[in-house]
Design a protein around this motif. Structure first.
Motif, PDB file in Angstrom:
ATOM      1  N   ILE A  75       0.865  -1.179   0.000  1.00  0.00           N
ATOM      2  CA  ILE A  75       0.000   0.000   0.000  1.00  0.00           C
ATOM      3  C   ILE A  75       0.901   1.228   0.000  1.00  0.00           C
ATOM      4  CG2 ILE A  75      -1.765   1.291   1.269  1.00  0.00           C
ATOM      5  CD1 ILE A  75      -2.749  -1.404   2.360  1.00  0.00           C
ATOM      6  N   ASP A  76       0.722   2.085  -0.994  1.00  0.00           N
ATOM      7  CA  ASP A  76       1.653   3.196  -1.222  1.00  0.00           C
ATOM      8  C   ASP A  76       1.953   4.002   0.029  1.00  0.00           C
ATOM      9  OD1 ASP A  76       1.993   2.515  -3.821  1.00  0.00           O
ATOM     10  OD2 ASP A  76       0.775   4.135  -4.671  1.00  0.00           O
ATOM     11  N   TYR A  77       0.927   4.468   0.718  1.00  0.00           N
ATOM     12  CA  TYR A  77       1.188   5.391   1.821  1.00  0.00           C
ATOM     13  C   TYR A  77       1.787   4.689   3.032  1.00  0.00           C
ATOM     14  CZ  TYR A  77      -3.648   3.923   2.926  1.00  0.00           C
ATOM     15  OH  TYR A  77      -4.795   3.213   3.155  1.00  0.00           O
ATOM     16  N   PHE A  78       1.697   3.367   3.112  1.00  0.00           N
ATOM     17  CA  PHE A  78       2.440   2.640   4.144  1.00  0.00           C
ATOM     18  C   PHE A  78       3.923   2.564   3.784  1.00  0.00           C
ATOM     19  CE2 PHE A  78      -1.343  -0.161   5.699  1.00  0.00           C
ATOM     20  CZ  PHE A  78      -1.824   0.914   6.416  1.00  0.00           C
ATOM     21  N   THR A  79       4.200   1.988   2.621  1.00  0.00           N
ATOM     22  CA  THR A  79       5.600   1.770   2.245  1.00  0.00           C
ATOM     23  C   THR A  79       6.347   3.084   2.044  1.00  0.00           C
ATOM     24  OG1 THR A  79       7.053   0.450   0.813  1.00  0.00           O
ATOM     25  CG2 THR A  79       5.247   1.603  -0.279  1.00  0.00           C
ATOM     26  N   ASN A  80       5.676   4.102   1.502  1.00  0.00           N
ATOM     27  CA  ASN A  80       6.351   5.393   1.289  1.00  0.00           C
ATOM     28  C   ASN A  80       6.675   6.088   2.606  1.00  0.00           C
ATOM     29  OD1 ASN A  80       6.242   4.937  -1.424  1.00  0.00           O
ATOM     30  ND2 ASN A  80       4.608   6.406  -1.849  1.00  0.00           N
ATOM     31  N   SER A  81       5.862   5.859   3.625  1.00  0.00           N
ATOM     32  CA  SER A  81       6.159   6.438   4.941  1.00  0.00           C
ATOM     33  C   SER A  81       7.461   5.871   5.488  1.00  0.00           C
ATOM     34  CB  SER A  81       5.016   6.146   5.916  1.00  0.00           C
ATOM     35  OG  SER A  81       3.819   6.788   5.521  1.00  0.00           O
ATOM     36  N   PHE A  82       7.619   4.564   5.394  1.00  0.00           N
ATOM     37  CA  PHE A  82       8.857   3.938   5.865  1.00  0.00           C
ATOM     38  C   PHE A  82      10.048   4.339   5.000  1.00  0.00           C
ATOM     39  CE2 PHE A  82       5.766   1.069   7.867  1.00  0.00           C
ATOM     40  CZ  PHE A  82       6.304   0.969   9.150  1.00  0.00           C
ATOM     41  N   LYS A  83       9.826   4.453   3.696  1.00  0.00           N
ATOM     42  CA  LYS A  83      10.921   4.830   2.800  1.00  0.00           C
ATOM     43  C   LYS A  83      11.406   6.238   3.089  1.00  0.00           C
ATOM     44  CE  LYS A  83       9.980   1.737  -1.081  1.00  0.00           C
ATOM     45  NZ  LYS A  83       9.885   1.613  -2.544  1.00  0.00           N
ATOM     46  N   LEU A  84      10.494   7.149   3.418  1.00  0.00           N
ATOM     47  CA  LEU A  84      10.908   8.520   3.719  1.00  0.00           C
ATOM     48  C   LEU A  84      11.776   8.561   4.974  1.00  0.00           C
ATOM     49  CD1 LEU A  84      10.515  11.431   2.611  1.00  0.00           C
ATOM     50  CD2 LEU A  84       8.744  11.722   4.351  1.00  0.00           C
ATOM     51  N   VAL A  85      11.417   7.777   5.978  1.00  0.00           N
ATOM     52  CA  VAL A  85      12.220   7.710   7.193  1.00  0.00           C
ATOM     53  C   VAL A  85      13.618   7.179   6.873  1.00  0.00           C
ATOM     54  CG1 VAL A  85      12.481   6.600   9.443  1.00  0.00           C
ATOM     55  CG2 VAL A  85      10.250   7.482   8.738  1.00  0.00           C
ATOM     56  N   ALA A  86      13.685   6.091   6.086  1.00  0.00           N
ATOM     57  CA  ALA A  86      14.976   5.511   5.729  1.00  0.00           C
ATOM     58  C   ALA A  86      15.813   6.498   4.919  1.00  0.00           C
ATOM     59  CB  ALA A  86      14.764   4.223   4.941  1.00  0.00           C
ATOM     60  N   LEU A  87      15.148   7.229   4.022  1.00  0.00           N
ATOM     61  CA  LEU A  87      15.857   8.195   3.179  1.00  0.00           C
ATOM     62  C   LEU A  87      16.505   9.287   4.019  1.00  0.00           C
ATOM     63  CD1 LEU A  87      16.088   8.291   0.050  1.00  0.00           C
ATOM     64  CD2 LEU A  87      14.364  10.086   0.100  1.00  0.00           C
ATOM     65  N   PHE A  88      15.752   9.818   4.978  1.00  0.00           N
ATOM     66  CA  PHE A  88      16.310  10.877   5.813  1.00  0.00           C
ATOM     67  C   PHE A  88      17.378  10.339   6.765  1.00  0.00           C
ATOM     68  CE2 PHE A  88      12.911  13.658   4.358  1.00  0.00           C
ATOM     69  CZ  PHE A  88      13.581  14.869   4.311  1.00  0.00           C
ATOM     70  N   SER A  89      17.258   9.078   7.173  1.00  0.00           N
ATOM     71  CA  SER A  89      18.322   8.489   7.993  1.00  0.00           C
ATOM     72  C   SER A  89      19.630   8.452   7.219  1.00  0.00           C
ATOM     73  CB  SER A  89      17.927   7.070   8.422  1.00  0.00           C
ATOM     74  OG  SER A  89      16.809   7.094   9.275  1.00  0.00           O
ATOM     75  N   LEU A  90      19.555   8.101   5.941  1.00  0.00           N
ATOM     76  CA  LEU A  90      20.751   8.081   5.110  1.00  0.00           C
ATOM     77  C   LEU A  90      21.309   9.488   4.903  1.00  0.00           C
ATOM     78  CD1 LEU A  90      19.673   5.423   2.460  1.00  0.00           C
ATOM     79  CD2 LEU A  90      21.473   5.176   4.183  1.00  0.00           C
ATOM     80  N   ILE A  91      20.415  10.450   4.669  1.00  0.00           N
ATOM     81  CA  ILE A  91      20.866  11.830   4.499  1.00  0.00           C
ATOM     82  C   ILE A  91      21.572  12.324   5.759  1.00  0.00           C
ATOM     83  CG2 ILE A  91      20.085  14.222   4.237  1.00  0.00           C
ATOM     84  CD1 ILE A  91      17.892  13.158   2.358  1.00  0.00           C
ATOM     85  N   GLU A  92      20.982  12.029   6.924  1.00  0.00           N
ATOM     86  CA  GLU A  92      21.584  12.468   8.179  1.00  0.00           C
ATOM     87  C   GLU A  92      22.944  11.817   8.413  1.00  0.00           C
ATOM     88  OE1 GLU A  92      19.026  12.676  11.700  1.00  0.00           O
ATOM     89  OE2 GLU A  92      17.318  12.460  10.346  1.00  0.00           O
TER      90      GLU A  92
END
Length: 232
Positions: A75-92
């Protein structure tokens, strides 16, 4: 075997993973190989492996799946929520500064006369200075500011607030980081990153987003390449 030992023992597979993660942005495989070989410092290369490995499996080619009868597994808004968190963890993680909480920063500050802190306004001033140098949002803003102009324009034009597009990449980074934080701390799903136009009304403010995950990931990938290219 530690993660770094695994990378050293398996450099060729890790190189292939990096190419799968970022190869789209190079005109051909030879160009990627030249870039890869320029990462001669072992620490920098290990960091590159870590970021590309986690990014490929957690974000680019990874999805959060459910196993509930009658529902789609992704489900897009489930998986995209987790992906956004992972993305910002990598950026940080892409920073040369070690993490310090506010108290550590105050205790090791080279400013004169930090203590005593006289009142609330003085504390607010110091906290503002801390966020400019060590806050997570600063690292994220710096990353987005380093993106090519084409991505800055695309990302900013993808988010409209009360009918007006976000007017700076700094505000765009802060907006996305706030979405990440609302999911992490308040369990509010990320609805703004989607493959269709989304309208979201909150506190009498209307957000309109046409920000696709593909747009965001393309910008992130170029940002990662730029970050490591500057360290060759």
């Amino acid at each position: 075997m530690s993660f770094n030992e695994h990378l050293t023992a398996n450099e060729t597979p890790e190189k292939e993973i990096a190419f799968m993660a970022l190869g789209y942005h190079f005109p051909n495989r030879h160009s990627f190989d030249i870039f890869y070989e320029s990462l001669y410092d072992p620490k920098i290369k290990n960091d590159f492996h870590r970021v590309t490995n986690f990014y490929l499996f957690l974000v680019k080619s990874g999805d959060w799946q459910i196993a509930v009868n009658g529902y789609d597994p992704i489900i897009d808004y489930f998986t995209n929520s987790f992906k956004l968190v992972a993305l910002f963890s990598l950026i940080e993680s892409l920073t040369d500064l070690k993490h310090q909480d506010f108290y550590q920063w105050l205790s090791t500050s080279d400013q004169q006369n930090v203590f005593p802190i006289s009142d609330r306004s003085d504390l607010d001033r110091l906290y503002g200075e801390y966020k400019k140098t060590h806050g997570s949002i600063r690292r994220c803003v710096d990353f987005f500011k380093s993106l090519p102009d084409k991505h800055k324009i695309t990302l900013c034009n993808s988010i409209h607030i009360d009918g007006v597009p976000i007017d700076s990449i700094e505000k765009l980074a802060q907006f996305l980081y706030k979405l990440r934080s609302e999911f992490v701390h308040e369990a509010q799903l990320v609805l703004h990153v989607n493959n269709s136009t989304v309208y979201h009304l909150k506190n009498k403010r209307m957000d309109c987003s046409s920000l696709s995950l593909d747009k965001l990931l393309e910008a992130f990938e170029e940002g990662v390449i730029s970050y490591f290219r500057e360290r060759t």
